[in-house]
Design a protein around this motif. Sequence first.
Motif, PDB file in Angstrom:
ATOM      1  N   ARG A   1       3.366   2.166   3.155  1.00  0.00           N
ATOM      2  CA  ARG A   1       3.901   0.889   2.666  1.00  0.00           C
ATOM      3  C   ARG A   1       4.149   0.957   1.157  1.00  0.00           C
ATOM      4  NH1 ARG A   1       0.513  -2.317   5.035  1.00  0.00           N
ATOM      5  NH2 ARG A   1       1.921  -2.840   6.746  1.00  0.00           N
ATOM      6  N   GLU A   2       3.222   1.575   0.426  1.00  0.00           N
ATOM      7  CA  GLU A   2       3.406   1.710  -1.024  1.00  0.00           C
ATOM      8  C   GLU A   2       4.651   2.530  -1.349  1.00  0.00           C
ATOM      9  OE1 GLU A   2      -1.301   1.561  -2.453  1.00  0.00           O
ATOM     10  OE2 GLU A   2      -0.225   3.467  -2.287  1.00  0.00           O
TER      11      GLU A   2
ATOM     12  N   GLU B   1      -1.292   2.026   4.348  1.00  0.00           N
ATOM     13  CA  GLU B   1      -1.173   1.549   2.966  1.00  0.00           C
ATOM     14  C   GLU B   1      -0.308   2.479   2.132  1.00  0.00           C
ATOM     15  OE1 GLU B   1      -4.191   2.371  -0.445  1.00  0.00           O
ATOM     16  OE2 GLU B   1      -4.894   0.576   0.606  1.00  0.00           O
ATOM     17  N   THR B   2      -0.484   3.786   2.300  1.00  0.00           N
ATOM     18  CA  THR B   2       0.267   4.763   1.518  1.00  0.00           C
ATOM     19  C   THR B   2       1.749   4.744   1.875  1.00  0.00           C
ATOM     20  OG1 THR B   2      -1.708   6.152   1.432  1.00  0.00           O
ATOM     21  CG2 THR B   2       0.374   7.187   0.832  1.00  0.00           C
TER      22      THR B   2
END
Length: 467
Positions: free
Chosen positions: A40-41, A37-38
């Motif tokens: 991708r962010e 997630e990090t």
Amino acid sequence: MEDRQALLRGLPKVDEVLQDERLFLFFESTPRPLIVETVREAVEDLRAAVLRGETERIPSRDELVERITGALTEKNRRVLRRVLNATGVVLHTNLGRARLSAEASRAVGEIADSYCTLEYDIRAGARGSRQDIVEGIVCRVTGAEAAMAVNNNAAATMLVLAALARGQEVVVSRGELVEIGGSFRIPDVMSESGAVLREVGTTNKTRLADYRSVWASGVTGAFMKVHTSNYRIVGFTEDVPLASMAELGRELSVPVIYDMGNGLLADLSRYGLEEPTVTDALKAGADVVLFSGDKLLGGPQAGIIVGRKTYIDRMKSHPLARAFRVDKMTLAALEATFTQYIDRDRALKDIPVLRMICAKPEELRARAERFGEMLTAACPGLRVEVEACEDQVGGGSAPTSRLPGFGVSVRQEGLSAQKLERRLRKAPVPLIVRVGHDRVLVDVRTLAEEELALAVEAFVCAKGGEN
């Protein structure tokens, strides 16, 4: 537009970034979905910046990974974190109030990750009561007939009123209708408990005759005295001593409730703290006394109720008792804390709250000088001075008491005190200080000896940090 498309084509793929060996360390301690997630962010933030025309280049892989590792480090930090209290406020409500003693902390740790005798009687091999865990030691230390614990003193107030005076009047002096933090007001909790508030006297003067004049058989459920623990009314004043109120209660067969709040068990008058103790309140004749666990008692958050067995038994069997009950870790900390009070002199040394309040000025000055020397050696560019200051008990206790203390004032050339204070809060272990007169003050009363090195580290981080 072509430049923008070229930048978009140059964006790294998420799977490729995840193969960077610098992220491997995080896979040992961080859930993989959070890492993905990090990453991708970070990539999506770059994409959005390109589309908005806010960047003319794609950062290097090193720059991108540095951003990602920084974001992961921040996400891995728990919301509830340890801080260093250098404010000089012993019971700082925003910082968790009372620090547990080493003995209480060990007791919590032992119980937290294991099964325990929470509601099991080992001798009988049958179901037991969690209230039995602390009742014996609380009664031994306070001299009460019976005792119980709930999750805070507000809950204790609600339970006592609901169990003893629901549908009846509870007589309280107008000068004692207190409000504590979070807009918690005695009249409001009384209404919610089902009891009916009956005010007597005036803001500054209440006499025993005022209580007697409103008493009515079958109507008056209790007389209640509330210790004004977070304010004082001074000047042309008069109130009714607890002993006089208790005598009237016995005469009229009306229970007398004393909400004392602070939970002081040791007489600290020789240290400048003129506060009533739980034992004194019981000796004065109060039928029920309730107080906080995380104030002057020096234990965990809890509401402790002590007094006559006939009244405590009614509270134990009330439906609210289950709603307000405490967990195994709170009970472990309470039992350990009260046990330390068997030796009162030892308690003054071993319970952090009492040790801080009783600290001698010369001891605090010596600690401040040690910290000043450590700070000067680690950060030679700082202006460091030891200075006298006044400390507070805090936590809604002893509002007029000021404790003579010492601290270290710190100034950094070219940096305001406000910016320095913000940087100190960004340290791995945040340092919370006082600010004034264009300097930060590190008050050592609430900074333990073993925490001085961590406080120095906070200044080292702040010296090279961002505003």
